[in-house]
Motif scaffolding. Structure first.
Motif, mmCIF file in Angstrom:
data_model
loop_
_atom_site.group_PDB
_atom_site.id
_atom_site.type_symbol
_atom_site.label_atom_id
_atom_site.label_comp_id
_atom_site.label_asym_id
_atom_site.label_seq_id
_atom_site.Cartn_x
_atom_site.Cartn_y
_atom_site.Cartn_z
ATOM 1 N N ASN A 504 0.834 -1.198 0.000
ATOM 2 C CA ASN A 504 0.000 0.000 0.000
ATOM 3 C C ASN A 504 0.873 1.255 0.000
ATOM 4 O O ASN A 504 1.767 1.418 0.829
ATOM 5 C CB ASN A 504 -0.909 -0.007 1.225
ATOM 6 C CG ASN A 504 -1.811 1.190 1.281
ATOM 7 O OD1 ASN A 504 -2.201 1.737 0.261
ATOM 8 N ND2 ASN A 504 -2.135 1.625 2.489
ATOM 9 N N PRO A 552 -1.073 2.251 -5.749
ATOM 10 C CA PRO A 552 -2.359 2.108 -5.049
ATOM 11 C C PRO A 552 -2.292 2.661 -3.627
ATOM 12 O O PRO A 552 -1.278 2.551 -2.950
ATOM 13 C CB PRO A 552 -2.571 0.599 -5.045
ATOM 14 C CG PRO A 552 -1.186 0.032 -4.982
ATOM 15 C CD PRO A 552 -0.295 1.002 -5.723
ATOM 16 N N SER A 555 -7.815 2.882 1.398
ATOM 17 C CA SER A 555 -8.463 3.683 2.439
ATOM 18 C C SER A 555 -9.103 2.762 3.470
ATOM 19 O O SER A 555 -9.104 1.537 3.336
ATOM 20 C CB SER A 555 -9.510 4.611 1.822
ATOM 21 O OG SER A 555 -10.494 3.858 1.147
ATOM 22 N N GLN A 559 -11.618 0.889 -0.044
ATOM 23 C CA GLN A 559 -11.594 1.456 -1.373
ATOM 24 C C GLN A 559 -10.156 1.790 -1.740
ATOM 25 O O GLN A 559 -9.339 2.111 -0.877
ATOM 26 C CB GLN A 559 -12.473 2.700 -1.467
ATOM 27 C CG GLN A 559 -13.950 2.386 -1.285
ATOM 28 C CD GLN A 559 -14.830 3.482 -1.851
ATOM 29 O OE1 GLN A 559 -14.439 4.215 -2.748
ATOM 30 N NE2 GLN A 559 -16.039 3.597 -1.316
ATOM 31 N N ILE A 560 -9.849 1.709 -3.023
ATOM 32 C CA ILE A 560 -8.476 1.848 -3.496
ATOM 33 C C ILE A 560 -8.407 3.032 -4.440
ATOM 34 O O ILE A 560 -9.181 3.131 -5.403
ATOM 35 C CB ILE A 560 -8.005 0.564 -4.210
ATOM 36 C CG1 ILE A 560 -8.243 -0.656 -3.320
ATOM 37 C CG2 ILE A 560 -6.539 0.662 -4.591
ATOM 38 C CD1 ILE A 560 -8.000 -1.968 -4.016
ATOM 39 N N THR A 561 -7.488 3.935 -4.156
ATOM 40 C CA THR A 561 -7.199 5.046 -5.049
ATOM 41 C C THR A 561 -5.965 4.688 -5.863
ATOM 42 O O THR A 561 -4.913 4.387 -5.289
ATOM 43 C CB THR A 561 -6.975 6.343 -4.267
ATOM 44 O OG1 THR A 561 -8.136 6.628 -3.485
ATOM 45 C CG2 THR A 561 -6.714 7.501 -5.199
ATOM 46 N N LEU A 562 -6.091 4.699 -7.187
ATOM 47 C CA LEU A 562 -5.013 4.302 -8.087
ATOM 48 C C LEU A 562 -4.502 5.512 -8.840
ATOM 49 O O LEU A 562 -5.277 6.225 -9.491
ATOM 50 C CB LEU A 562 -5.503 3.239 -9.079
ATOM 51 C CG LEU A 562 -5.988 1.912 -8.473
ATOM 52 C CD1 LEU A 562 -6.616 1.050 -9.554
ATOM 53 C CD2 LEU A 562 -4.844 1.174 -7.816
ATOM 54 N N ASN A 563 -3.209 5.747 -8.707
ATOM 55 C CA ASN A 563 -2.538 6.782 -9.497
ATOM 56 C C ASN A 563 -1.896 6.069 -10.682
ATOM 57 O O ASN A 563 -0.907 5.356 -10.528
ATOM 58 C CB ASN A 563 -1.486 7.492 -8.640
ATOM 59 C CG ASN A 563 -0.987 8.756 -9.299
ATOM 60 O OD1 ASN A 563 -0.942 8.845 -10.526
ATOM 61 N ND2 ASN A 563 -0.572 9.721 -8.496
ATOM 62 N N ILE A 591 -6.059 9.599 -12.004
ATOM 63 C CA ILE A 591 -6.263 9.118 -10.637
ATOM 64 C C ILE A 591 -7.711 8.662 -10.537
ATOM 65 O O ILE A 591 -8.633 9.445 -10.767
ATOM 66 C CB ILE A 591 -5.968 10.204 -9.593
ATOM 67 C CG1 ILE A 591 -4.509 10.667 -9.689
ATOM 68 C CG2 ILE A 591 -6.263 9.704 -8.187
ATOM 69 C CD1 ILE A 591 -4.164 11.776 -8.735
ATOM 70 N N VAL A 592 -7.897 7.395 -10.229
ATOM 71 C CA VAL A 592 -9.246 6.838 -10.144
ATOM 72 C C VAL A 592 -9.415 6.180 -8.792
ATOM 73 O O VAL A 592 -8.442 5.839 -8.115
ATOM 74 C CB VAL A 592 -9.503 5.822 -11.280
ATOM 75 C CG1 VAL A 592 -9.438 6.494 -12.632
ATOM 76 C CG2 VAL A 592 -8.510 4.669 -11.199
ATOM 77 N N ARG A 593 -10.662 5.992 -8.406
ATOM 78 C CA ARG A 593 -11.006 5.361 -7.132
ATOM 79 C C ARG A 593 -11.937 4.192 -7.421
ATOM 80 O O ARG A 593 -12.908 4.338 -8.171
ATOM 81 C CB ARG A 593 -11.677 6.358 -6.192
ATOM 82 C CG ARG A 593 -11.913 5.826 -4.766
ATOM 83 C CD ARG A 593 -12.517 6.925 -3.910
ATOM 84 N NE ARG A 593 -12.734 6.492 -2.548
ATOM 85 C CZ ARG A 593 -11.849 6.608 -1.568
ATOM 86 N NH1 ARG A 593 -10.666 7.135 -1.838
ATOM 87 N NH2 ARG A 593 -12.117 6.203 -0.347
ATOM 88 N N ARG A 595 -13.550 0.198 -5.799
ATOM 89 C CA ARG A 595 -13.699 -0.726 -4.679
ATOM 90 C C ARG A 595 -12.830 -1.962 -4.908
ATOM 91 O O ARG A 595 -12.322 -2.190 -6.006
ATOM 92 C CB ARG A 595 -15.162 -1.134 -4.509
ATOM 93 C CG ARG A 595 -16.068 0.017 -4.107
ATOM 94 C CD ARG A 595 -17.477 -0.492 -3.837
ATOM 95 N NE ARG A 595 -18.351 0.610 -3.446
ATOM 96 C CZ ARG A 595 -18.477 1.048 -2.211
ATOM 97 N NH1 ARG A 595 -17.795 0.481 -1.243
ATOM 98 N NH2 ARG A 595 -19.294 2.046 -1.928
#
Length: 652
Positions: A504, A552, A555, A559-563, A591-593, A595
């Motif tokens: 992470n 990645p 949170s 939920q996963i925030t991907l750059n 940058i997307v979010r 699940r």
């Protein structure tokens, strides 16, 4: 309704008068009964004495006119040979006339008429004034009521004795209420209605400047306020007791503003301190006295402190007072050892083993202020830290490390890449020439790409001469002619499914591509007696790669925030000889979010490749229609679309 108030008033008046008469008659009856009993005892005493003293039964003739009682009794004693002792305090006058009456009856008459008492000592009669008997004072009823089902207490007290109040409360409630000897006669006043039991006792103590303590065995004890203590209402609108103290040996300029109070919160005693520029040692000592803590002072606590805290434990108070100073404390066997943190016995050591993180990241996260005065050593083989220094600082650092030492999730990233290539190419033209060896290959379906040798051409020309008067002649044996008319269509799909894993917050990189080289020649002329020419050839590489960088961040709600960064480069067509190959480049950053285990689609990575080339006879190759006979041409168009699917999965 208008007559209700006068009627009630009259009723109360008549009731009061009746009670007054009833009480008066009762008192009169009691006094009369007491008087008769007193005379009976005197009569009995004198009758018993008359057996041995005959003068009591002898009759006398006495005429007294305004004579003092002292002279009257002395004359009686002399005439009847009696021993009479007269109280000097008797000073009233006697006016009587007695004829043929015994001395015994005269004495009984005087005792009745003038409220005298006659006591005997042997044959001596001592006459004195009868002590006045005061009517018995009625015992005041203690107005206390207890409601057992609701556990409430009601009191109406007005200058009542505290010991009697406590006794009545204990009898009614069955709960022990104790009053010390020094407060047995304390007068209390309070008015409460249906208040909770403990609340009622607390408010009773508050209203009369007392404090209430509940012992561990559930006994309620009223206590007097100590020196410097006072009752007050705190910020929580509750009654409490605070101690106003003045610092001992206060520093110059200190105003002595220092209040300290404590209260039970659950099973622990909590402190509230309000101090302004007060000696540190005064705060520590008085707080220890308040919570009944045992302590040793190994060195003098220098310095003053200003603070205002509510409901803080003694340990937390010491930690707050010594924060940022050269002093510390350590608790051992219930005893607080306080002094300079460098002294022997106050240093502490603790081993902290990390479970989920590495030493490097943890060390950098500890604030530098916390490290001051604490030695930290690493044992990388065991992933362990050794902390040595002040116990409160060590505890603080250990608690901070444990908060950071959490399991770091790992993220598995599945990347599915699809390249869809659609192409269209056309090749046309006629070419002729002379060659030493010409085969006769070719095809006429599905496209035309055929080469005619000299034998085929001569056979074709001879057939034309038979049917015509025109003779075109023959070609040389090495002559050839090639005819091309080709069209190519391509639809290619290339799939790649790599899988990446990363922790992470850390980046995962993927790079797939190819490399081409082109030649660069350098010619150097070296002048000398014999001129030399040196040719140097160097190969230079050109990369065409697909680069994907994904970082990645997980949170708290999974939920996963991907750059995401995507960089695609590819070669376009065939380069000229010894020339750098042409390339095309596409970049994408977002940058997307998503699940956990959701699929993300990245589209629109599209590029088009166009290429056109040809050769022919000068001038003729540019003339319409004729150019198809005197040139050879090729044209291609390719469209490449890249679609990327990303699926993150959290792995603990």
């Amino acid at each position: 309704m208008s007559c209700s108030k006068p009627t009630n008033k009259l009723y109360r008046t008549l009731l009061s008068l009746f009670l007054f008469l009833l009480i008066g008659s009762s008192v009169f009856a009691q006094n009369a009964a007491g008087q008769n009993e007193r005379l009976r005892l005197i009569q009995e005493r004198l009758n018993n004495l008359a057996i041995t003293v005959p003068g009591l039964n002898q009759k006398v003739q006495m005429n007294a006119s305004n004579v003092s009682v002292q002279e009257f009794l002395r004359a009686l004693a002399q005439s009847n040979n009696l021993n009479i002792n007269i109280d000097p305090q008797l000073s009233f006058k006697v006016v009587n006339n007695f004829t043929n009456e015994t001395a015994l009856n005269v004495l009984v008459f005087l005792a009745k008429e003038y409220n005298l008492d006659i006591n005997l000592i042997g044959s001596i009669m001592s006459v004195s004034k009868t002590p006045e008997t005061k009517p018995p004072v009625p015992v005041k009823e203690i107005n206390v009521r207890y409601n057992a089902p609701a556990n409430t207490l009601s009191v109406e007290l007005s200058n009542d004795t505290l010991s009697l109040v406590a006794k009545k409360i204990t009898l009614l409630s069955g709960k022990n209420v104790l009053v010390p000897v020094t407060l047995l006669s304390k007068k209390v006043t309070a008015f409460l209605s249906d208040a909770p039991f403990e609340t009622a006792l607390e408010k009773l103590a508050f209203a009369n400047e007392l404090k209430l303590v509940k012992t561990n065995d559930n006994v309620y004890v009223f206590q007097a306020l100590g020196e410097g203590e006072e009752v007050f209402i705190n910020s929580e609108k509750n009654t409490a007791v605070k101690r106003n103290l003045k610092p001992v040996n206060g520093a110059a300029g200190t105003g002595g503003n220092f209040s300290l109070l404590s209260r039970m919160v659950g099973t622990k005693k909590m402190l509230s301190v309000d101090a302004m520029n007060v000696n540190m040692s005064d705060v520590v000592k008085n707080a220890a006295h308040e919570v009944n803590a045992n302590y040793f002072l190994y060195s003098e606590l220098k310095g003053t402190i200003t603070m205002r805290v509510n409901d803080i434990s003694y340990d937390d108070l010491l930690s707050a007072v010594f924060q940022g100073t050269d002093f510390t404390y350590r608790q051992e066997n219930g005893i607080y050892m306080i002094g300079d943190r460098k002294l022997e016995g106050l240093r502490a050591h603790k081993i902290v083993q990390l479970q989920n993180r590495s030493l490097d990241t943890i060390q950098n996260m500890i604030p530098n202020e916390w490290k001051r005065g604490v030695e930290i050593k690493e044992f990388r083989e065991q992933n362990t830290l050794l902390l040595s220094g002040s116990s409160p600082q060590i505890n603080e650092i250990e608690a901070f490390i444990k908060k950071l030492d959490k399991q770091v999730p790992m993220v598995l990233i599945e990347v599915t890449m699809i390249d869809i290539r659609k192409g269209h190419g056309v090749k046309t033209g006629i070419s002729a020439g002379v060659s030493d060896s010409i085969k006769n290959p070719g095809k006429i379906f599905p496209g035309i790409d055929y080469t005619f040798s000299s034998g085929a051409i001569n056979s074709f020309l001879s057939k034309l001469g038979r049917n015509s008067s025109i003779n075109l002649g023959r070609v040389t044996p090495n002559f050839y002619v090639s005819i091309s008319a080709l069209e190519n269509n391509s639809n290619v799909e290339v799939r790649s499914v790599p899988k990446l894993s990363t922790l992470n917050g850390h980046s995962a990189n993927l790079s797939i591509g190819s490399k081409r080289y082109y030649s660069t020649k350098t010619q150097n002329v070296i002048p000398s007696l014999t001129t030399q020419t040196v040719v140097t050839e160097q190969f230079t590489g050109v990369d065409a790669n697909l680069n994907i960088n994904i970082r990645p961040v997980v949170s708290g709600d999974n939920q996963i925030t991907l750059n995401i960064k995507v960089d695609i480069s590819d070669f376009i067509g065939n380069p000229p000889e010894n020339a750098p190959p042409p390339t095309s480049t596409s970049k994408f950053e977002s940058i997307v979010r998503a699940r956990n285990e959701d699929m993300i689609v990245l589209g629109g990575l599209e590029r088009t490749e166009n290429s056109e080339s040809g050769s022919g006879v000068p001038v003729l190759s540019r003339i319409p229609i004729l150019k198809w006979l005197f040139s050879s041409r090729s044209k291609s168009t390719n469209k490449v679309t890249t679609v990327v699917f990303i699926k993150p999965t959290i792995i603990y």
